[in-house]
Write a protein that holds these residues in place. Structure first.
Motif, short mmCIF file in Angstrom:
data_model
loop_
_atom_site.label_atom_id
_atom_site.label_comp_id
_atom_site.label_asym_id
_atom_site.label_seq_id
_atom_site.Cartn_x
_atom_site.Cartn_y
_atom_site.Cartn_z
N SER A 135 2.75 2.73 5.57
CA SER A 135 3.03 1.46 4.89
C SER A 135 4.49 1.36 4.43
CB SER A 135 2.11 1.30 3.68
OG SER A 135 2.31 2.37 2.76
N GLU B 215 -2.01 10.39 1.42
CA GLU B 215 -3.29 9.98 1.98
C GLU B 215 -3.54 10.61 3.34
OE1 GLU B 215 -5.06 8.74 -0.07
OE2 GLU B 215 -4.23 7.05 -1.18
N ASP C 217 0.82 -1.22 0.00
CA ASP C 217 0.00 0.00 0.00
C ASP C 217 0.85 1.26 0.00
OD1 ASP C 217 -2.17 -1.64 0.21
OD2 ASP C 217 -2.60 -1.20 2.30
N GLY C 218 0.30 2.30 -0.60
CA GLY C 218 0.94 3.61 -0.55
C GLY C 218 0.21 4.52 0.41
N ILE C 219 0.35 4.26 1.70
CA ILE C 219 -0.24 5.16 2.71
C ILE C 219 0.83 6.21 3.00
CG2 ILE C 219 -1.33 5.36 4.97
CD1 ILE C 219 -2.04 2.39 4.76
N CYS C 220 0.83 7.25 2.19
CA CYS C 220 1.89 8.25 2.19
C CYS C 220 1.46 9.48 2.99
CB CYS C 220 2.24 8.67 0.77
SG CYS C 220 2.65 7.27 -0.32
N HIS D 173 6.05 3.50 2.42
CA HIS D 173 6.15 3.89 1.01
C HIS D 173 6.87 5.24 0.85
CE1 HIS D 173 5.04 4.74 -3.13
NE2 HIS D 173 4.50 3.53 -3.25
N CYS E 102 0.02 5.30 -6.30
CA CYS E 102 0.48 4.86 -4.99
C CYS E 102 1.30 5.90 -4.24
CB CYS E 102 1.27 3.57 -5.12
SG CYS E 102 2.76 3.71 -6.13
N GLU F 43 -5.46 3.47 2.26
CA GLU F 43 -5.01 4.04 1.00
C GLU F 43 -6.25 4.34 0.16
OE1 GLU F 43 -1.80 3.02 -2.56
OE2 GLU F 43 -2.97 1.39 -1.70
#
Length: 418
Positions: free
Chosen positions: A339, A262, A227-230, A341, A258, A313
């Protein structure tokens, strides 16, 4: 042909192709990439027509606007894809590169030489441009690749694959260096994941459930694109204009990818100075704000954020927001919900920037720039086969060198060990 036999045949063909690729010249691979780039542009109408079938089906299934955007191919996007393929071709050929050497006291010359991983099984969802990126990177680095795209992009991937395969044949490269899994049956994935004797590595790029399934079932090493929980963290000292530009770009420039932000974390001192204005700017772009109790104050239409929101995400115009008391709290929040990322800090403090770099352990930590820059093309890699959130040798955007291994090559003059 039943699935088990089909997977075995494809994997065996890929193994043989990887052996043949070992003798391919740099010029052959470069000419293949140039030909692919030209054909992507020349056959744009054919590709866009196939893509239209996927887009129609996606709309009928009710996929989100962000997912449809990831699926869409246009002549402009095909030109950008062709440009990326040319850029990959212009990069130095990494196969056989000596990147470390030493001469021992006994006269032995010990070198470390880059070699391909061998056969790559690449599983991905939605974005058909990744079909070309992955094939280009793998063949350039001497790897054979088995492509398993999502069913939502089946028509697009099929026509792109025909371009790649036609060009391989024209340049005298093994046709099976690139193969597309030509079935949408989900059970096929399991059959390929069981072929650890023929496939050297699997790279899954997609949703959480896909990554978890692959990690659970694979009989070969896995490089995960999770996941891209940025996050964007706005420090106490941040400049308002810079913070606004970076936050808006990170969230809004292309929300369905991604490396889009977020979650926004904002220091209470910065929030006191300009959070309402930043919130208004985000909302003017159509962003739905899900806020903690402090950040919700005075913000029209803000929704209450939950722990589930902070760990989601979204891949659309939704942003979780939290006001924090300190940079330490921001780093702790990222460790809890991120995550691994991409995280960005906006600050005018060198001390804060250094703390953030040291305390936040993600594949990319960015100071005073958008999260959207964590990308193979933006990092000078030409493209990436994925953005690894693992802690292996391959971390962050995986370009040519990240999908390679090495071997020791030792030269002597007759030495024997006593």
């Amino acid at each position: 042909m039943e699935l088990k036999q089909y997977a075995k045949t494809v994997a065996k063909n890929a193994r043989q192709a990887s052996i043949e690729l070992a003798t391919a010249t740099g010029d052959q691979k470069l000419n293949w990439l140039k030909r692919c780039a030209a054909e992507l542009v020349a056959r744009a109408d054919e590709i866009v027509a196939a893509n239209a079938k996927d887009l129609t089906a996606a709309e009928e299934k009710g996929l989100s606007s962000a997912m449809i955007d990831r699926l869409r191919l246009t002549p402009e996007r095909l030109q950008n894809l062709a440009d990326a393929v040319v850029e990959i071709g212009q990069l130095p050929d990494p196969v056989g590169e000596i990147f470390e050497s030493c001469k021992r006291p006994n006269g032995l010359l010990v070198t470390k030489v880059r070699v391909p991983l061998g056969v790559v099984f690449f599983i991905y969802e939605s974005r058909p441009n990744v079909t070309v990126d992955a094939a280009a990177l793998c063949v350039k680095s001497g790897n054979a690749v088995i492509l398993r795209g999502g069913s939502e992009a089946f028509h697009s991937n099929t026509v792109l694959y025909s371009v790649l395969k036609d060009c391989l044949k024209a340049e005298g490269l093994p046709e099976n260096a690139v193969q597309l899994v030509e079935t949408t049956d989900r059970a096929a994935v399991g059959e390929f994941l069981a072929k650890g004797d023929l496939i050297d590595v699997t790279i899954p790029r997609g949703g959480k459930s896909l990554i978890e399934r692959v990690a659970r079932e694979a009989t070969m090493p896995v490089i995960k694109h999770f996941d891209g929980i940025c996050h964007v963290y706005i420090d106490a000292s941040a400049d308002q204009a810079m913070a606004t530009d970076i936050t808006v770009n990170s969230k809004c420039q292309r929300p369905g990818v991604c490396n889009a932000a977020e979650t926004l974390l904002i220091h209470k001192d910065a929030a006191a100075r300009f959070w309402p204005a930043l919130a208004a700017e985000l909302q003017s772009k159509g962003v739905e704000l899900r806020c903690c109790s402090e950040s919700a104050k005075g913000i029209k239409d803000a929704k209450a954020a939950t722990d589930e929101d902070y760990g989601t995400e979204y891949l659309e115009l939704i942003l979780s927001v939290k006001i924090v008391d300190s940079i330490e709290e921001a780093a702790g929040h990222i460790r809890q919900f991120g995550s691994g990322h991409t995280e960005s800090i906006v600050t005018n403090s060198l001390q804060a920037a250094e703390y953030f770099q040291n305390q936040v352990d993600s594949s990319a930590v960015i100071v005073n720039a958008s999260t959207r820059f964590n990308d193979g093309g933006e990092f000078g890699l030409g493209a990436e086969i994925g953005i690894s959130t693992d802690r292996f040798h391959a971390r962050g955007p995986c370009g040519l060198r990240e999908i390679m291994s090495y071997k020791y090559v030792v030269h002597g003059t007759g030495q024997i060990r006593n």
